[in-house]
Design a protein around this motif. Structure first.
Motif, PDB file in Angstrom:
ATOM      1  N   ARG A 142       0.836  -1.201   0.000  1.00 13.87           N
ATOM      2  CA  ARG A 142       0.000   0.000   0.000  1.00 13.87           C
ATOM      3  C   ARG A 142       0.873   1.255   0.000  1.00 13.87           C
ATOM      4  O   ARG A 142       0.529   2.244  -0.636  1.00 13.87           O
ATOM      5  CB  ARG A 142      -0.934  -0.001   1.206  1.00 13.87           C
ATOM      6  CG  ARG A 142      -1.933  -1.117   1.227  1.00 13.87           C
ATOM      7  CD  ARG A 142      -3.060  -0.893   0.230  1.00 13.87           C
ATOM      8  NE  ARG A 142      -3.825   0.287   0.537  1.00 13.87           N
ATOM      9  CZ  ARG A 142      -3.914   1.363  -0.256  1.00 13.87           C
ATOM     10  NH1 ARG A 142      -3.251   1.409  -1.400  1.00 13.87           N
ATOM     11  NH2 ARG A 142      -4.655   2.373   0.084  1.00 13.87           N
ATOM     12  N   ARG A 151      -2.494   6.551   7.029  1.00 14.64           N
ATOM     13  CA  ARG A 151      -3.295   5.377   6.725  1.00 14.64           C
ATOM     14  C   ARG A 151      -2.588   4.099   7.167  1.00 14.64           C
ATOM     15  O   ARG A 151      -3.215   3.178   7.701  1.00 14.64           O
ATOM     16  CB  ARG A 151      -3.565   5.338   5.210  1.00 14.64           C
ATOM     17  CG  ARG A 151      -5.015   5.084   4.907  1.00 14.64           C
ATOM     18  CD  ARG A 151      -5.360   5.413   3.489  1.00 14.64           C
ATOM     19  NE  ARG A 151      -5.672   6.822   3.310  1.00 14.64           N
ATOM     20  CZ  ARG A 151      -6.088   7.338   2.147  1.00 14.64           C
ATOM     21  NH1 ARG A 151      -6.210   6.566   1.098  1.00 14.64           N
ATOM     22  NH2 ARG A 151      -6.370   8.621   2.061  1.00 14.64           N
ATOM     23  N   ASP A 154      -2.896   3.812  10.859  1.00 12.90           N
ATOM     24  CA  ASP A 154      -4.246   3.352  11.180  1.00 12.90           C
ATOM     25  C   ASP A 154      -4.321   1.829  11.073  1.00 12.90           C
ATOM     26  O   ASP A 154      -4.799   1.139  11.981  1.00 12.90           O
ATOM     27  CB  ASP A 154      -5.263   3.980  10.219  1.00 12.90           C
ATOM     28  CG  ASP A 154      -5.552   5.436  10.546  1.00 12.90           C
ATOM     29  OD1 ASP A 154      -5.211   5.861  11.676  1.00 12.90           O
ATOM     30  OD2 ASP A 154      -6.100   6.141   9.694  1.00 12.90           O
ATOM     31  N   ALA A 155      -3.847   1.315   9.950  1.00 10.80           N
ATOM     32  CA  ALA A 155      -3.886  -0.136   9.740  1.00 10.80           C
ATOM     33  C   ALA A 155      -3.089  -0.844  10.830  1.00 10.80           C
ATOM     34  O   ALA A 155      -3.545  -1.854  11.397  1.00 10.80           O
ATOM     35  CB  ALA A 155      -3.335  -0.476   8.359  1.00 10.80           C
TER      36      ALA A 155
ATOM     37  N   ARG B  99      -8.055  -1.077  -8.396  1.00  9.40           N
ATOM     38  CA  ARG B  99      -7.925  -1.280  -6.953  1.00  9.40           C
ATOM     39  C   ARG B  99      -8.615  -0.155  -6.199  1.00  9.40           C
ATOM     40  O   ARG B  99      -9.293  -0.401  -5.192  1.00  9.40           O
ATOM     41  CB  ARG B  99      -6.443  -1.342  -6.568  1.00  9.40           C
ATOM     42  CG  ARG B  99      -5.774  -2.639  -6.994  1.00  9.40           C
ATOM     43  CD  ARG B  99      -4.402  -2.767  -6.359  1.00  9.40           C
ATOM     44  NE  ARG B  99      -3.440  -1.808  -6.905  1.00  9.40           N
ATOM     45  CZ  ARG B  99      -2.701  -2.009  -7.985  1.00  9.40           C
ATOM     46  NH1 ARG B  99      -2.824  -3.134  -8.645  1.00  9.40           N
ATOM     47  NH2 ARG B  99      -1.852  -1.093  -8.402  1.00  9.40           N
ATOM     48  N   ARG B 103     -11.434  -0.384  -3.250  1.00  9.38           N
ATOM     49  CA  ARG B 103     -11.256   0.320  -1.975  1.00  9.38           C
ATOM     50  C   ARG B 103     -12.416   1.266  -1.703  1.00  9.38           C
ATOM     51  O   ARG B 103     -12.902   1.358  -0.568  1.00  9.38           O
ATOM     52  CB  ARG B 103      -9.950   1.114  -2.015  1.00  9.38           C
ATOM     53  CG  ARG B 103      -8.760   0.282  -1.604  1.00  9.38           C
ATOM     54  CD  ARG B 103      -7.572   1.180  -1.302  1.00  9.38           C
ATOM     55  NE  ARG B 103      -6.791   1.427  -2.505  1.00  9.38           N
ATOM     56  CZ  ARG B 103      -5.897   0.581  -2.996  1.00  9.38           C
ATOM     57  NH1 ARG B 103      -5.684  -0.565  -2.393  1.00  9.38           N
ATOM     58  NH2 ARG B 103      -5.221   0.871  -4.075  1.00  9.38           N
ATOM     59  N   ALA B 130      -9.025   1.423   5.705  1.00  9.24           N
ATOM     60  CA  ALA B 130      -7.594   1.380   5.400  1.00  9.24           C
ATOM     61  C   ALA B 130      -6.986   0.074   5.904  1.00  9.24           C
ATOM     62  O   ALA B 130      -6.148  -0.543   5.233  1.00  9.24           O
ATOM     63  CB  ALA B 130      -6.880   2.576   6.039  1.00  9.24           C
ATOM     64  N   ASP B 133      -8.205  -2.797   3.588  1.00  9.89           N
ATOM     65  CA  ASP B 133      -7.441  -2.697   2.343  1.00  9.89           C
ATOM     66  C   ASP B 133      -6.061  -3.332   2.503  1.00  9.89           C
ATOM     67  O   ASP B 133      -5.605  -4.103   1.662  1.00  9.89           O
ATOM     68  CB  ASP B 133      -7.232  -1.229   1.962  1.00  9.89           C
ATOM     69  CG  ASP B 133      -8.522  -0.567   1.544  1.00  9.89           C
ATOM     70  OD1 ASP B 133      -9.476  -1.281   1.243  1.00  9.89           O
ATOM     71  OD2 ASP B 133      -8.551   0.678   1.537  1.00  9.89           O
TER      72      ASP B 133
END
Lengths: 165, 165
Positions: A142, A151, A154-155, B99, B103, B130, B133
DNA sequence: CGCCAACCGTAACGCACGCTAAAGAACGTG
DNA sequence: CACGTTCTTTAGCGTGCGTTACGGTTGGCG
């Protein structure tokens, strides 16, 4: 290293490396041998401080803290300003061996947690290891396609909530 | 499609496609135009049933169930026997647009959950999106480098535990 | 200043690629 | 059987790749 990091082994031509380095092809070949050897040198440079960083993160007192540190520092590494996004090792198909090494270290840390009673079983440790591997791999991919640090963090934060305390 | 799925656009030569298809290059060019058009045809075939499958998974009554279904069916798709491991769309750098579409659908479903009160805020919805994903991207990459179905399903199962009920 | 060695850039080699023109085979039609 | 159309095959084009041989330039040392 930067070129391989950004575009991968096959995505980089020797001519491009020469242009970015400001030297001509014969100089590069005299210094490194061939493209493969150059790539290995670049990998060696990239992975130089990788294992110690990994061990530093994984040496946290609990597995949960270890994984938190690992995910957080990885997210930061994958989006470090002034450096290509993502991870040279994760993005390069031929570096399976190196990725397996990292995976082995994560699994070992989680198995230790199982042995110490922090996790309920070795099976659970391996499952969590597979999960963390997946998240790390995804974060690198990503990042390479432009996901920003927020982001990724966050993940990483949600990933650390995946197993009960 | 199989060739592009396994090795990606740049990893496949027209000669290889011809060999696997049992035809000569001019026949292929007469039928498809050029390599790019062939690739787009292959993508169209691959993504033919993708949106409906995605909508089917995401149409579950709760966002948690939707994500569970999505992760589970993705893990199965990425390791379907008789098909190349991983995902053509996830593995192909040039398909960023496709993609992003996926998302967007995931984020939309989670924002709906926020609007319906299942999640506490739109910000939380976006953060979970996020995270999901990232896990999906990682699962596809891990599948391509040989992770078996069990491991992917383990990762999917832990990912669904990442946010509180 | 003159010499030698190390260095560098130019140019080229062989190869695989994406792609295409032209020769040849297969086939339905009169 | 002869013909015209359609498809396939053979052969080759130009380009960019990784790699290397060679001639010119530079710089240190007597």
């Amino acid at each position: 290293m930067r070129a391989f990091w950004e575009r991968g082994y096959d995505g980089v031509s020797v001519a491009q490396v020469c242009a970015e380095a400001g030297i001509a092809a014969p100089s590069l070949y005299a210094a490194f041998g061939d493209k493969n050897a150059l790539f290995e040198k670049a990998c060696a440079l990239y992975t130089e401080h990788l294992d110690e960083d990994l061990e530093r993160d994984l040496s946290a007192p609990t597995a949960r803290q270890a994984v938190e540190r690992l995910l957080r520092s990885s997210a930061e590494h994958f989006t470090a300003p002034g450096q290509p996004p993502g991870c040279l090792v994760m993005g390069e198909p031929r570096l399976t061996e190196r990725r397996d090494k990292t995976r082995g270290m994560i699994r070992a840390r989680l198995r230790r947690a199982a042995a110490e009673g922090e996790l309920t079983s070795v099976a659970e440790a391996d499952q969590i290891a597979a999960f963390i591997d997946t998240v790390l791999t995804g974060m690198a991919a990503r990042a390479r396609e432009g996901a920003d640090r927020t982001r990724l963090l966050d993940a990483a934060r949600y990933a650390t909530r995946a197993w009960p305390a």
